[in-house]
Design an enzyme around this catalytic site. Structure first.
Site, PDB file in Angstrom:
ATOM      1  N   GLY A  11       0.808  -1.210   0.000  1.00 61.66           N
ATOM      2  CA  GLY A  11       0.000   0.000   0.000  1.00 61.66           C
ATOM      3  C   GLY A  11       0.839   1.256   0.000  1.00 61.66           C
ATOM      4  CB  THR A  12       1.993   3.634  -1.502  1.00 59.56           C
ATOM      5  OG1 THR A  12       2.744   4.833  -1.390  1.00 59.56           O
ATOM      6  CG2 THR A  12       1.412   3.576  -2.896  1.00 59.56           C
ATOM      7  CB  THR A  13      -1.127   7.883  -0.065  1.00 54.96           C
ATOM      8  OG1 THR A  13      -1.917   7.052   0.786  1.00 54.96           O
ATOM      9  CG2 THR A  13      -1.999   9.023  -0.596  1.00 54.96           C
ATOM     10  CE  LYS A  44       5.782   4.645  -0.270  1.00 59.24           C
ATOM     11  NZ  LYS A  44       4.449   4.410   0.329  1.00 59.24           N
TER      12      LYS A  44
END
Length: 232
Positions: A11-13, A44
């Site tokens: 997961g990430t944003t 990222k």
């Protein structure tokens, strides 16, 4: 040992926003392997050229090797043409590699940058290799919590400061709700003047509903909530 061979949730944003004069890219910094945080301060937002950057989500390994290939090809492209690649060229190269390897890659990407022909541009390249030019785009597991927020808050012709504040607020909201997003917030602003990188530590981000204030140690939390000693 069977659980070691099971697929891991990742997961990430990641966020890309256009404003009046350029773009702002933003991301959290948590790299997760299921329930295990493999890296709490990863970057990222990857540089492709002097004027184009890439936000990465999904498999860290897949997105890193893809960005390495794209960076190499864009370098060759720049040498052959004698001028920097446009944002559209970079985004289409990301799309081409993603689409041609769609059965093997697990990564969603956002390409953002500025060039002298079209100004600031944002392109989303989700799983499967589709390409979408949008005024703003969001990705990763944390994006599920942000669609309504962006529908309300994003507006045409924002200033650089307004776009930066919007991105930081959005990532902090996703961190508050999404267990796979966390750590710090990094932003990259790209315009005709160049590139500006900003870093927002986790303990400076705004707190949202029922979030605990940051502590230096778990002992700080335990000591503050420990009951009074019994008196005989």
């Amino acid at each position: 040992m069977e659980h070691l061979n099971q697929p891991h949730s990742m997961g990430t944003t990641i966020i890309g926003v256009t404003y009046n004069g350029g773009v702002v890219l933003g991301a959290d910094s948590r790299t997760s392997t299921g329930v295990y945080v493999a890296n709490r301060a990863s970057d990222k937002i990857t540089q492709l050229t002097d004027n184009v950057y890439l936000c990465r989500s999904g498999s860290a390994a897949d997105s890193q090797v893809l960005s390495d290939y794209v960076r190499y090809y864009l370098h060759q492209h720049t040498i052959q043409l004698g001028q920097p690649a446009t944002v559209k060229v970079a985004a289409n190269l990301v799309r081409l590699i993603s689409y041609n390897n769609k059965n093997m890659l697990q990564t969603g990407l956002i390409v953002g940058g500025w060039d002298k022909y079209e100004g600031g541009k944002i392109y989303g390249v989700p799983l499967g290799g589709t390409i979408l030019e949008q005024p703003f785009t969001i990705g990763g597991s944390g994006s599920s919590y942000l669609y309504g927020f962006f529908d309300q808050e994003w507006k045409e012709g924002m200033t650089k400061d307004e776009a930066e504040k919007l991105v930081v607020k959005a990532v902090s909201l996703a961190i508050a709700r999404d267990g796979a997003s966390g750590g710090v917030v990094r932003t990259v602003t790209i315009n005709s003047e160049g590139v500006t990188k900003n870093f927002y530590p986790g303990d400076t981000l705004p707190l949202w509903h029922e979030e605990l204030e940051p502590h230096n140690s778990l002992l700080d939390i335990l000591s503050s909530t420990s009951p009074e000693p019994m008196v005989s």
